[in-house]
Design a protein around this motif. Structure first.
Motif, mmCIF file in Angstrom:
data_model
loop_
_atom_site.group_PDB
_atom_site.id
_atom_site.type_symbol
_atom_site.label_atom_id
_atom_site.label_comp_id
_atom_site.label_asym_id
_atom_site.label_seq_id
_atom_site.Cartn_x
_atom_site.Cartn_y
_atom_site.Cartn_z
ATOM 1 N N ALA A 17 0.815 -1.212 0.000
ATOM 2 C CA ALA A 17 0.000 0.000 0.000
ATOM 3 C C ALA A 17 0.851 1.266 0.000
ATOM 4 O O ALA A 17 0.318 2.371 -0.144
ATOM 5 C CB ALA A 17 -0.926 0.006 1.216
ATOM 6 N N GLY A 18 2.160 1.104 0.174
ATOM 7 C CA GLY A 18 3.056 2.256 0.162
ATOM 8 C C GLY A 18 3.046 3.060 1.455
ATOM 9 O O GLY A 18 3.505 4.206 1.479
ATOM 10 N N ILE A 19 2.562 2.450 2.528
ATOM 11 C CA ILE A 19 2.496 3.166 3.806
ATOM 12 C C ILE A 19 3.862 3.215 4.472
ATOM 13 O O ILE A 19 4.313 4.269 4.931
ATOM 14 C CB ILE A 19 1.453 2.507 4.733
ATOM 15 N N ALA A 20 4.517 2.066 4.554
ATOM 16 C CA ALA A 20 5.843 1.986 5.177
ATOM 17 C C ALA A 20 6.493 0.663 4.791
ATOM 18 O O ALA A 20 5.803 -0.346 4.602
ATOM 19 C CB ALA A 20 5.743 2.088 6.695
ATOM 20 N N GLU A 21 7.817 0.671 4.687
ATOM 21 C CA GLU A 21 8.564 -0.539 4.328
ATOM 22 C C GLU A 21 8.784 -1.386 5.583
ATOM 23 O O GLU A 21 9.887 -1.444 6.133
ATOM 24 C CB GLU A 21 9.904 -0.144 3.689
ATOM 25 N N VAL A 22 7.713 -2.051 6.011
ATOM 26 C CA VAL A 22 7.770 -2.762 7.295
ATOM 27 C C VAL A 22 8.462 -4.116 7.211
ATOM 28 O O VAL A 22 8.731 -4.748 8.225
ATOM 29 C CB VAL A 22 6.363 -2.924 7.896
ATOM 30 N N GLY A 23 8.760 -4.585 6.005
ATOM 31 C CA GLY A 23 9.552 -5.787 5.848
ATOM 32 C C GLY A 23 8.808 -7.073 6.154
ATOM 33 O O GLY A 23 7.580 -7.098 6.253
ATOM 34 N N PRO A 24 9.566 -8.156 6.328
ATOM 35 C CA PRO A 24 8.962 -9.464 6.544
ATOM 36 C C PRO A 24 8.582 -9.694 7.997
ATOM 37 O O PRO A 24 8.967 -8.932 8.884
ATOM 38 C CB PRO A 24 10.101 -10.415 6.157
ATOM 39 N N ALA A 25 7.831 -10.757 8.225
ATOM 40 C CA ALA A 25 7.697 -11.282 9.581
ATOM 41 C C ALA A 25 8.953 -12.105 9.856
ATOM 42 O O ALA A 25 9.593 -12.615 8.928
ATOM 43 C CB ALA A 25 6.448 -12.149 9.696
ATOM 44 N N ARG A 26 9.333 -12.217 11.104
ATOM 45 C CA ARG A 26 10.516 -13.004 11.438
ATOM 46 C C ARG A 26 10.252 -14.500 11.264
ATOM 47 O O ARG A 26 9.142 -14.984 11.496
ATOM 48 C CB ARG A 26 10.964 -12.722 12.870
ATOM 49 N N GLY A 27 11.322 -15.201 10.857
ATOM 50 C CA GLY A 27 11.231 -16.638 10.710
ATOM 51 C C GLY A 27 10.857 -17.307 12.015
ATOM 52 O O GLY A 27 11.180 -16.780 13.089
ATOM 53 N N PRO A 28 10.148 -18.420 11.920
ATOM 54 C CA PRO A 28 9.950 -19.273 10.743
ATOM 55 C C PRO A 28 8.849 -18.832 9.773
ATOM 56 O O PRO A 28 8.601 -19.529 8.795
ATOM 57 C CB PRO A 28 9.576 -20.616 11.379
ATOM 58 N N VAL A 29 8.196 -17.708 10.042
ATOM 59 C CA VAL A 29 7.127 -17.261 9.138
ATOM 60 C C VAL A 29 7.731 -16.838 7.800
ATOM 61 O O VAL A 29 8.708 -16.075 7.761
ATOM 62 C CB VAL A 29 6.327 -16.098 9.758
ATOM 63 N N ARG A 30 7.168 -17.350 6.732
ATOM 64 C CA ARG A 30 7.683 -17.062 5.387
ATOM 65 C C ARG A 30 6.936 -15.911 4.735
ATOM 66 O O ARG A 30 5.769 -15.658 5.039
ATOM 67 C CB ARG A 30 7.543 -18.299 4.495
ATOM 68 N N GLU A 31 7.616 -15.238 3.821
ATOM 69 C CA GLU A 31 6.966 -14.163 3.059
ATOM 70 C C GLU A 31 5.959 -14.763 2.065
ATOM 71 O O GLU A 31 6.103 -15.905 1.627
ATOM 72 C CB GLU A 31 8.018 -13.343 2.320
ATOM 73 N N PRO A 32 4.941 -14.003 1.693
ATOM 74 C CA PRO A 32 3.947 -14.499 0.742
ATOM 75 C C PRO A 32 4.571 -14.762 -0.627
ATOM 76 O O PRO A 32 5.539 -14.092 -1.025
ATOM 77 C CB PRO A 32 2.927 -13.346 0.656
ATOM 78 N N ASN A 33 3.995 -15.709 -1.357
ATOM 79 C CA ASN A 33 4.456 -15.952 -2.725
ATOM 80 C C ASN A 33 3.765 -14.984 -3.680
ATOM 81 O O ASN A 33 2.920 -14.175 -3.278
ATOM 82 C CB ASN A 33 4.215 -17.408 -3.122
ATOM 83 N N SER A 34 4.117 -15.079 -4.940
ATOM 84 C CA SER A 34 3.595 -14.116 -5.923
ATOM 85 C C SER A 34 2.084 -14.233 -6.081
ATOM 86 O O SER A 34 1.394 -13.234 -6.308
ATOM 87 C CB SER A 34 4.282 -14.326 -7.281
ATOM 88 N N GLU A 35 1.556 -15.442 -5.964
ATOM 89 C CA GLU A 35 0.105 -15.628 -6.086
ATOM 90 C C GLU A 35 -0.620 -14.911 -4.942
ATOM 91 O O GLU A 35 -1.638 -14.241 -5.167
ATOM 92 C CB GLU A 35 -0.227 -17.120 -6.060
ATOM 93 N N THR A 36 -0.087 -15.037 -3.736
ATOM 94 C CA THR A 36 -0.698 -14.353 -2.595
ATOM 95 C C THR A 36 -0.562 -12.848 -2.725
ATOM 96 O O THR A 36 -1.476 -12.090 -2.376
ATOM 97 C CB THR A 36 -0.068 -14.843 -1.278
ATOM 98 N N ASP A 37 0.579 -12.400 -3.256
ATOM 99 C CA ASP A 37 0.757 -10.967 -3.505
ATOM 100 C C ASP A 37 -0.350 -10.427 -4.411
ATOM 101 O O ASP A 37 -0.845 -9.310 -4.211
ATOM 102 C CB ASP A 37 2.116 -10.697 -4.151
ATOM 103 N N GLN A 38 -0.735 -11.210 -5.399
ATOM 104 C CA GLN A 38 -1.801 -10.772 -6.295
ATOM 105 C C GLN A 38 -3.137 -10.668 -5.562
ATOM 106 O O GLN A 38 -3.924 -9.742 -5.809
ATOM 107 C CB GLN A 38 -1.920 -11.732 -7.486
ATOM 108 N N ARG A 39 -3.385 -11.585 -4.646
ATOM 109 C CA ARG A 39 -4.604 -11.517 -3.834
ATOM 110 C C ARG A 39 -4.588 -10.258 -2.953
ATOM 111 O O ARG A 39 -5.623 -9.600 -2.768
ATOM 112 C CB ARG A 39 -4.717 -12.763 -2.947
ATOM 113 N N ILE A 40 -3.412 -9.956 -2.419
ATOM 114 C CA ILE A 40 -3.280 -8.760 -1.583
ATOM 115 C C ILE A 40 -3.541 -7.506 -2.413
ATOM 116 O O ILE A 40 -4.257 -6.594 -1.984
ATOM 117 C CB ILE A 40 -1.889 -8.703 -0.926
ATOM 118 N N LYS A 41 -2.977 -7.469 -3.614
ATOM 119 C CA LYS A 41 -3.160 -6.306 -4.482
ATOM 120 C C LYS A 41 -4.631 -6.127 -4.867
ATOM 121 O O LYS A 41 -5.119 -4.998 -4.964
ATOM 122 C CB LYS A 41 -2.283 -6.442 -5.728
ATOM 123 N N ALA A 42 -5.328 -7.236 -5.073
ATOM 124 C CA ALA A 42 -6.762 -7.150 -5.394
ATOM 125 C C ALA A 42 -7.535 -6.574 -4.208
ATOM 126 O O ALA A 42 -8.466 -5.769 -4.382
ATOM 127 C CB ALA A 42 -7.294 -8.529 -5.761
#
Length: 294
Positions: free
Chosen positions: A262-287
């Motif tokens: 959303a361009g609010i802030a570069e808050v980065g990832p969650a700490r491991g073991p939590v993984r970052e979303p994949n590209s498919e999930t990114d598309q859901r987020i953008k929608a």
């Protein structure tokens, strides 16, 4: 204090090998939230990943948040831990740093008895002068603060609130009934139950979704206080689009990614073991962001 929309801020991390704290991103997020009208900033809650941040980092982050907020709104600092000793240590340090309120989650992993829980919270309250907000989130801790425990703790002067994230409206109603005639304020911790909680007598909400859709949450609060129930109901329903997407990953990775995209802030990832979303999930987020026109 203890009213309005309070944001349990996500903790920004760099995408480096240490997943180090990103203070600049925190400042951007805090400024954005205060500009949008939140009533409080809450570092080191569940969405703030307190459970994967060491105590040195917790106090560094707390100091930076308090300094940057600079009394514009109250700062609620999460200081709960499994042991009474560690909770007291963190609470005293947060008090020294200038926190306005201490949020103390029930011990987790272990399941103390009701009497042990009363002793725990009493000891913490006696160790500081600040107002204390009890934090009830049984789905994560396996402990639900009972009515008996709350009645006893409400007798302590600086135990002044409880956040209920049980998602159980009957549990919330029970807390509100106990709070009548005491200094205790009840805050809604389940974003889907904010309006229902307000109608029962809750004074505010600690809403993770306000990291992203701040105007909707602040607007819901304002509409209810203005007596515009129809608008409040509509805004309560608007939260569901985001909540449906949050289920696509482990807390709080989807929320953090949403704040970034959303361009609010570069808050980065969650700490491991939590993984970052994949590209498919990114598309859901953008929608979802498109739905909110963010």
């Amino acid at each position: 204090m203890f009213e309005g929309i309070i944001t349990p801020i996500v903790t920004p991390f760099h995408r480096d090998t240490e997943e180090s704290l990103n203070i600049d991103a925190m400042k951007n997020l805090v400024d954005h939230l205060i500009d949008k009208g939140v009533s409080g900033i809450f570092p080191l809650g569940s969405n703030g990943e307190f459970h994967v941040i060491n105590n040195e980092e917790k106090m560094q982050f707390t100091k930076e948040v308090i300094t940057h907020v600079n009394k514009r709104v109250p700062v609620y600092v999460g200081t709960g831990a499994c042991s009474t000793k560690e909770t007291i240590e963190l609470s005293k340090k947060a008090e020294e740093l200038g926190a306005d309120v201490l949020s103390v989650i029930t011990p987790y992993f272990i399941r103390p008895s009701e009497d042990e829980l009363i002793t725990h919270y009493t000891s913490v309250a006696e160790s500081v002068k600040l107002p204390i907000l009890l934090y009830n989130i049984p789905k994560n801790t396996r402990i639900n603060i009972s009515k008996r425990v709350l009645k006893e703790l409400a007798k302590i002067d600086n135990i002044q609130g409880i956040k209920d994230s049980s998602g159980d409206i009957d549990n919330l109603a029970g807390y509100i009934e106990i709070a009548k005639g005491t200094q205790l304020k009840v805050l809604v911790g389940s974003d889907s139950k904010i309006l229902a909680g307000y109608q029962l007598g809750a004074t505010g909400a600690i809403a993770g979704t306000s990291n992203l859709i701040t105007e909707i949450l602040v607007g819901l609060d304002a509409a209810y206080r203005a007596g515009d129930l129809s608008k409040a109901e509509q805004l309560q329903q608007e939260i569901e689009e985001l909540r449906s997407v949050l289920k696509l990953g482990t807390v709080p990775v989807i929320l953090k990614r949403s704040v970034e995209l959303a361009g609010i802030a570069e808050v980065g990832p969650a700490r491991g073991p939590v993984r970052e979303p994949n590209s498919e999930t990114d598309q859901r987020i953008k929608a979802m962001l498109s739905y909110y026109q963010i």
